[in-house]
Design a protein around this motif. Structure first.
Motif, PDB file in Angstrom:
ATOM      1  N   ASP A 257      48.616  45.587  31.387  1.00 39.30           N
ATOM      2  CA  ASP A 257      48.373  47.054  31.757  1.00 39.30           C
ATOM      3  C   ASP A 257      48.124  48.225  30.540  1.00 39.30           C
ATOM      4  O   ASP A 257      47.860  48.859  30.185  1.00 39.30           O
ATOM      5  N   VAL A 263      43.713  44.457  31.605  1.00 41.37           N
ATOM      6  CA  VAL A 263      43.720  44.075  33.621  1.00 41.37           C
ATOM      7  C   VAL A 263      44.487  42.807  33.506  1.00 41.37           C
ATOM      8  O   VAL A 263      43.528  42.222  33.613  1.00 41.37           O
ATOM      9  N   SER A 306      43.002  48.618  37.961  1.00 41.98           N
ATOM     10  CA  SER A 306      43.980  49.497  37.087  1.00 41.98           C
ATOM     11  C   SER A 306      44.300  50.518  38.195  1.00 41.98           C
ATOM     12  O   SER A 306      46.150  51.298  38.125  1.00 41.98           O
TER      13      SER A 306
END
Length: 399
Positions: A257, A263, A306
């Motif tokens: 990330d 992600v 995230s």
């Protein structure tokens, strides 16, 4: 004479038709198995009934060959039904073999869709957490892995520094990790420079992060792999990151990330693991961060994967503390099932700098494959650093 010949030919034709057609046959030998008395009895009854009804009845004569054929195929041991003998026979009374109907299980049937589970009021609770985190003044906001790399370095060096920061942050305060990364960057935080630094000097640079001896070994092994296979850069896939020594699922997801802006999953540390269980965001309580990650990914929308780590880590550092959480100032105190409950008062014993700080990451689970090294390092006792003046007499330090 012609009339006699015509009659003779007509009789011959009628005779021929009578002998060959099954509708005019008066008797026909029936071949049965030896001992088949039931078939013989049935044939005798049919012949008697045909003679009593007279020669004009063709219905019984028509049925007799079919019954004879059935008697030929019937086994000698199968008895005939008495009800059949009592009823008049017709062309519609032919016995048919019954077919067994079987159904294939689960064939062509669509699978049953399970109901999507999600915790009640989770959107409201998440909104309150965003509101409590709006000031962005938690340690993770200023000293997390996103702030640990050198912004002036090249892209592959920045990615390497992000991975090093994540490896050092395990069971360590963000303040301690940030100080260690600052010393490493001043020394030269690249895969090549770490390989050229001996273990003792590298240990002094990262001290006093949790389990610093073990992390020195992990940094050396990981740097060797990255320098040899990736030219000092880090892998751009989750599988490649997990393959590195000392890198587990949490670090790999966060590295994907932060370093690669991809992600791949939720980074679950001790704060995310603890708060998710306290808020009831899991179908059933979990015992490890990895179990929590899988449970969260089943229902939490992907666009929040995230953000959830950053939100919950800062929330756990300021409000939802590991010991004695501040439920009185939490906006979720009326919907949280764990609000205002007595927190465990047992704290880890103060030991060497290898031991984790009880207020930061004392409950962090080690990454898979690190348990044996961590247990081995816990057995080692290290002297506490104490300031010594040059004129002070030397004395022994008890360990």
């Amino acid at each position: 004479m012609p009339q006699v010949r015509w009659k003779t030919r007509f009789c011959y034709v009628v005779r021929t038709l009578t002998m060959t057609s099954p509708y005019f046959m008066q008797s026909r030998p029936v071949i049965t198995r030896s001992g088949d008395q039931n078939a013989a009895s049935l044939r005798s009854k049919l012949n008697t009934r045909r003679r009593n009804q007279g020669p004009g009845s063709s219905l019984e004569v028509k049925v007799e060959p079919e019954e004879a054929r059935i008697s030929e195929q019937r086994p000698s041991s199968a008895p005939l039904s008495t009800e059949t003998d009592a009823l008049p026979l017709s062309s519609h009374s032919r016995r048919r073999k019954q077919l067994k109907v079987e159904y294939d299980e689960d064939e062509g049937v669509p699978p049953v869709k399970t109901e999507h589970w999600e915790p009640p009021d989770w959107k409201k609770q998440l909104g309150y957490i965003r509101e409590m985190r709006s000031s962005r003044d938690a340690p993770v906001d200023n000293m997390g892995a996103e702030k640990s790399y050198d912004s002036d370095a090249t892209a592959h060096v920045r990615r390497f520094q992000v991975l090093v920061s994540l490896m050092l942050s395990s069971q360590t305060k963000d303040q301690v990790t940030a100080a260690a990364m600052k010393r490493l960057r001043a020394h030269g935080c690249t895969a090549e420079s770490i390989l050229n630094t001996d273990d003792e000097a590298l240990g002094k640079l990262i001290y006093p992060v949790g389990f610093w001896r073990t992390k020195v070994k992990y940094l050396k092994l990981t740097s060797a792999i990255l320098q040899k296979e990736f030219g000092g850069d880090i892998p751009d896939s989750l599988q490649g990151l997990v393959r590195l020594t000392g890198v587990g699922p949490k670090m790999a997801h966060l590295a994907m990330d932060i370093a690669w802006d991809q992600v791949s999953g939720i980074g679950v540390d001790t704060h995310v693991h603890r708060i998710s269980n306290r808020l009831g965001w899991l179908k059933k309580p979990t015992k490890s961060p990895e179990q929590t990650r899988k449970a969260l990914e089943e229902w939490l929308p992907r666009e929040l994967w995230s953000e959830i780590n950053w939100l919950l880590v800062g929330f756990g550092q300021q409000v939802c503390l590991p010991v004695r959480p501040l439920c009185s100032v939490c906006l979720n105190q009326h919907s949280c099932p764990s609000a205002h409950k007595i927190s465990p008062t047992k704290r880890p014993k103060a030991a060497s700098p290898c031991s984790p700080d009880p207020t930061s990451a004392s409950t962090v689970k080690t990454e898979p494959g690190q348990e044996s090294d961590v247990k081995h390092e816990r057995l080692k006792k290290e002297p506490l650093p104490t300031p010594v003046s040059p004129n002070a007499p030397k004395r022994k330090i008890k360990t």
